[in-house]
Structure formats: C-alpha cells, structure tokens
Design an enzyme around this catalytic site. Structure first.
Site, mmCIF file in Angstrom:
data_model
loop_
_atom_site.group_PDB
_atom_site.id
_atom_site.type_symbol
_atom_site.label_atom_id
_atom_site.label_comp_id
_atom_site.label_asym_id
_atom_site.label_seq_id
_atom_site.Cartn_x
_atom_site.Cartn_y
_atom_site.Cartn_z
ATOM 1 N N GLU A 231 -5.103 -39.080 11.291
ATOM 2 C CA GLU A 231 -3.852 -38.899 10.546
ATOM 3 C C GLU A 231 -4.262 -38.804 9.085
ATOM 4 O O GLU A 231 -4.526 -39.819 8.444
ATOM 5 C CB GLU A 231 -2.907 -40.068 10.827
ATOM 6 C CG GLU A 231 -1.462 -39.722 10.571
ATOM 7 C CD GLU A 231 -1.071 -39.864 9.114
ATOM 8 O OE1 GLU A 231 -1.317 -38.903 8.331
ATOM 9 O OE2 GLU A 231 -0.538 -40.904 8.748
ATOM 10 N N CYS A 265 1.564 -40.029 2.705
ATOM 11 C CA CYS A 265 1.052 -38.774 3.276
ATOM 12 C C CYS A 265 2.195 -37.813 3.551
ATOM 13 O O CYS A 265 2.019 -36.605 3.462
ATOM 14 C CB CYS A 265 0.246 -39.047 4.542
ATOM 15 S SG CYS A 265 1.056 -40.148 5.692
#
Ligand code: NDP
Length: 457
Positions: A231, A265
C-alpha cells in the site's frame, strides 16, 4: 550493546521518549515465539479470536485519550483527529470481531454429482507488517485485526519516529488477552528488514509507505517467493466538473487535502477543474485554505499541526521550490513558517508545468496543485496522467455522469461526491505505482491465507 531510539515531538523538537532497539538476540526469540504461538493460535476456534478482538476494541476505548495524545506528541496530528483515529481502530476491531468467520467460511463450489469441491481459507503464519507514521494506530490495526482474526500472527516494524505508538499497540493486544507472540513489535531499523523478510519463519509481508520502500520490500519478498501486499503512495486527483455542487465541493476539497496535516496517501493532491468553474473554484479554495488555523496540535482549535519530521518538511519545500522554478505559480503559502517545529503552511500552486514535482510526484503535506482543463474528457486524461493509482474523486450533480467518470479512473478507489476514505467494510488498495493487494473488508482478510481447493470424491 543496547541501542536507543528517541522519538521527538515535531511541534517543539522535544524528546518524547527513549526506547531500546530490539537486539538481534531478542529478535530471534520473538521470531521463535511467533512460530510457536502460530501453531496454537491458528488452531484456536475463530470465535475465540473474534472475542479477543472485541476485547482489544475495549482496551482502545478505555485508553483512547492516552493513545490520542501519544500519536499527537510523536507525529503532530491535531488531537481531535487522533481521537477519531483511535475510534476508527475500535471500528475495525469490532468489524472483524463480527464478520471474520463469515468472510472465511468454506466456499462450496459444487456438492455433486462428480465430487464435492470447496475452498477453505487457512492462515499462513507469522506476517511482517512494515508501517508508516502518518496514521500510526490505524495503519497497524487495519493490518492486525483481519490477520489476527484469520489465525495469523503479526510482527510489526513501525516507522522509526513512532516507537511509543508501536509499543502501545503491542500492549493493547497483550491487555486484551491475546497470547504472547500473537502480536509483537520489533524496534529495528529499516536496514534490518531484509533479513527478517528472508527469515524462513516469516510467511508474508505487508508494507504501507513510500513506493521506494515498497519496491525494496517487494524485491526481497519476491526473491523469497513470499506473498506481499503493498500500500504505497498516491497523487489522487479531485475532479471538479462544471455541474459540481460548489459549496460542498470546496469545503471537501480543503478537508481532502489537509487531513492529517496533508500527510495521507489518499489525500486529494491534484485538483483538476474544468474551465467553466475554474476561477470560481480557485478563488473559494484559496480563501478556505487560507482560513485554516496552523498551530499546536494539542490545541483543540488547530486545523493543521506540524509535518511529522523536519526532513519531511524540508523535502516538501524543495518540491514546491522546484515546481515554482519550472514556472508554477504560488497562490498561497509556499514558504516555511517562521516558528520552531516542522510547520508548513497551506499552499496552493497553479499553472504547474508537466513533469514538475507537483505534477509528477507525491506531495506529502498541505500543498494543493490546481490544474485547469477544458472539459470532462481532458479532466479524466489529466486525472489518469500519473504513475500512481490509489484513489480519485469526481464532483458533479449528475450521479450517472459521476459514476461513468469514476469507472474511467485508473485507481483502486473511485468516489463520486465524497472524499476518498478508508472504511472497514470496503476493500482498500491501489493500482500502478500505488501498489497491489487489498486491505479491509472480505478481500483484506483473504490476502494472507491459503485459499485451499479441496476435492472430495
Ligand atoms: P518510508 O516509506 O521510508 O517509511 C515507511 C516505512 O517503511 C517505515 O516503517 C520505514 O522504516 C520503512 N522503510 C523505509 N525504507 C525501507 C526499505 N528500504 N525497506 C523496507 N522498509 C523501509 O516513508 P518516509 O517516512 O521516509 O516518508 C517519505 C515519503 O513516503 C512521504 O513523503 C510520502 O510520500 C511517502 N509515505 C506514504 C505513506 C502512505 O500512507 N502510503 C506513509 C508514509 C510515507 P523507518 O522509519 O525506520 O525508515
């Protein structure tokens, strides 16, 4: 020799805590224990594992204020957001406490006539989780809750600037009654990670962090043929079409860029606005960005605290300066603040040329880039013109149009009229340089399991 690591409050520069690094002898003992615990834990009825997750949720609730303060001290997020983060960890524990068994139930493919065939989902073993500092509790619980429920055991290598959070999380599981070795924090440096990944006792590895760290982990895991989930970063587009509901769009745009001091993110980083509403959007957006309060993250009134480390603030400023050197315009902010601590102000850049850092790279801080495009088709093209592919959002009154645009985004997550966010009920992850694999929901709990095909005749 014991090596110490310190965590520092980025708002003040003061040392928050000093911790002993895990020695190689201790690391060895932890790995050994992880394997032993896995043997029992994987055989424990899933209902019991689910009960312990509920207990972990209780421990989080009871100590919520302490954990929130710890996060704010170590990495500078506003205290209210830190409390929300603990709440979200409670949610993911409760979610898997309720749904783990159904997500891992045998999946019967055929019951006759040739044979009974089914899929069973079996835990893999000790999983190494390499985690970042930006959501120091949430990112870890997002990994730990499904994996512990599935019967795996976890070893955490947390970011070096949040060792207090790393220790506190280990304590949550201990206090909740998980067996010793079910979840272990290793306070090691990133230079020791390869050795751990290569260790035969580790069955898989997951990392949340920069794409550089992701590549390194994937390379080592690949050489060992170990399952991995990545991720990594993102440079999410936020597409504003001419029929966007402007009040909500502007309000959410600011929130989507600035949440967690801009260090998420899935923060919106590139605002792609069609010509017809560009001027209106930009004016209102700059005004709202400017109205945010930057200050002490312990203060309830603060919207934006410091960046998590001085070096990260400096790196962000370099990206801004390089973008301006290449011809970008600065509409707000753009200079480090004249005060102690790693503070960076809300910043808005426009007229950014192709290939400038604000166009190509991830800007991990409160810096928004606004692009003007002629129409919807150009907006989609600009949105997809990035090596990242984590989240994306589109803003329009026309929901069918929104969904059509959402389907054209090259991203793992696409939202219409909502900021991109993670939710235990929904799979989360990216494509392209944002990584692979999924966390959360049913997909997340099925990453580190053996999906075993069984044929009975
Ligand atoms: P890193 O990716 O370096 O750190 C994330 C985690 O990976 C930490 O635990 C770190 O350990 C570890 N790590 C670092 N290098 C390696 C490596 N070569 N192999 C294995 N693990 C490694 O992020 P930074 O803190 O340096 O932040 C830099 C940038 O990364 C940010 O500006 C942002 O763009 C991106 N980022 C993205 C995040 C996301 O949510 N996707 C989260 C954090 C950062 P250690 O701390 O000991 O170095």
């Amino acid at each position: 020799i014991r090596v110490s690591i310190e965590s520092t409050n980025p708002a003040t520069g003061e040392v928050v805590g000093t911790f002993d690094e895990t020695s190689s002898g201790d690391r060895e003992a932890h790995l050994e224990r992880a394997v032993e615990t896995f043997e029992e834990w994987s055989e424990t009825p899933i209902e019991h594992r689910q009960q312990l997750l509920s207990a972990a949720a209780d421990v989080l609730r009871e100590n919520s204020e302490e954990y929130a303060e710890l996060m704010t001290e170590e990495m500078g997020k506003p205290i209210g957001q830190a409390r929300d983060e603990v709440e979200k960890c409670v949610w993911v524990c409760d979610y898997y406490a309720e749904h783990a068994a159904e997500h891992l139930d045998d999946e019967v493919i055929a019951s006759e006539p040739e044979a009974r065939t089914l899929l069973s989902y079996e835990p893999l073993g000790p999983i190494l989780a390499i985690m970042p500092w930006n959501f120091p509790f949430w990112q870890v619980f997002r990994f730990a809750a499904p994996n512990l429920a599935a019967g795996n055991v976890g070893l955490l290598k947390h970011a070096s600037n949040v060792p207090g959070c790393a220790r506190a999380i280990e304590d949550v599981f201990r206090e909740a009654g998980f067996p010793e070795g079910a979840f272990t924090t290793l306070l090691i440096s990133s230079s020791e990670i390869d050795e751990v990944i290569e260790d035969d006792r580790i069955a898989g590895v997951t990392i949340t962090g920069s794409d550089g760290a992701g590549r390194s982990v994937a390379e080592t895991a690949g050489s060992q043929l170990k399952k991995n989930v990545l991720e990594l970063g993102g440079s999410d587009p936020f597409v504003v079409l001419e029929d966007a509901p402007m009040d909500k769009t502007v309000e959410t745009a600011v929130q989507a860029r600035l949440i967690n001091n801009g260090q998420s993110c899935i923060a919106a980083k590139r605002f792609v606005v069609v010509d017809e509403v560009y001027d209106e959007f930009l004016e209102r957006f700059v005004e709202e960005m400017d109205a945010q309060t930057v200050g002490d993250p312990m203060d309830e009134e603060t919207d934006i605290g410091p960046q998590a480390r001085e070096d990260l603030a400096a790196e962000l400023h370099e990206q801004v300066e390089e973008t301006l050197d290449q011809g970008g315009e600065c509409r707000l902010g753009g200079e480090p603040m004249d005060r102690d601590g790693a503070f960076y102000p809300p910043t808005v850049l426009t007229d950014v040329p192709e290939n400038a850092p604000a166009d190509r790279e991830e800007l991990f801080g409160p810096v928004a880039t606004v692009f003007r495009v002629p129409d919807e088709a150009a907006a989609i093209e600009k949105a997809n013109d990035t090596r990242f592919g984590l989240g994306a959002s589109v803003w329009t009154e026309d929901l069918e149009r929104g969904e059509r645009v959402a389907r054209q985004f090259e991203s793992g997550l696409a939202f219409v009229n909502e900021l991109v966010k993670s939710d235990p009920r929904l799979p989360f992850g990216g494509v392209k340089d944002s990584g692979y694999g999924r966390e959360l929901a049913r997909d997340g709990i099925r990453e580190f399991v053996n999906r075993k095909t069984i044929w009975v005749q």
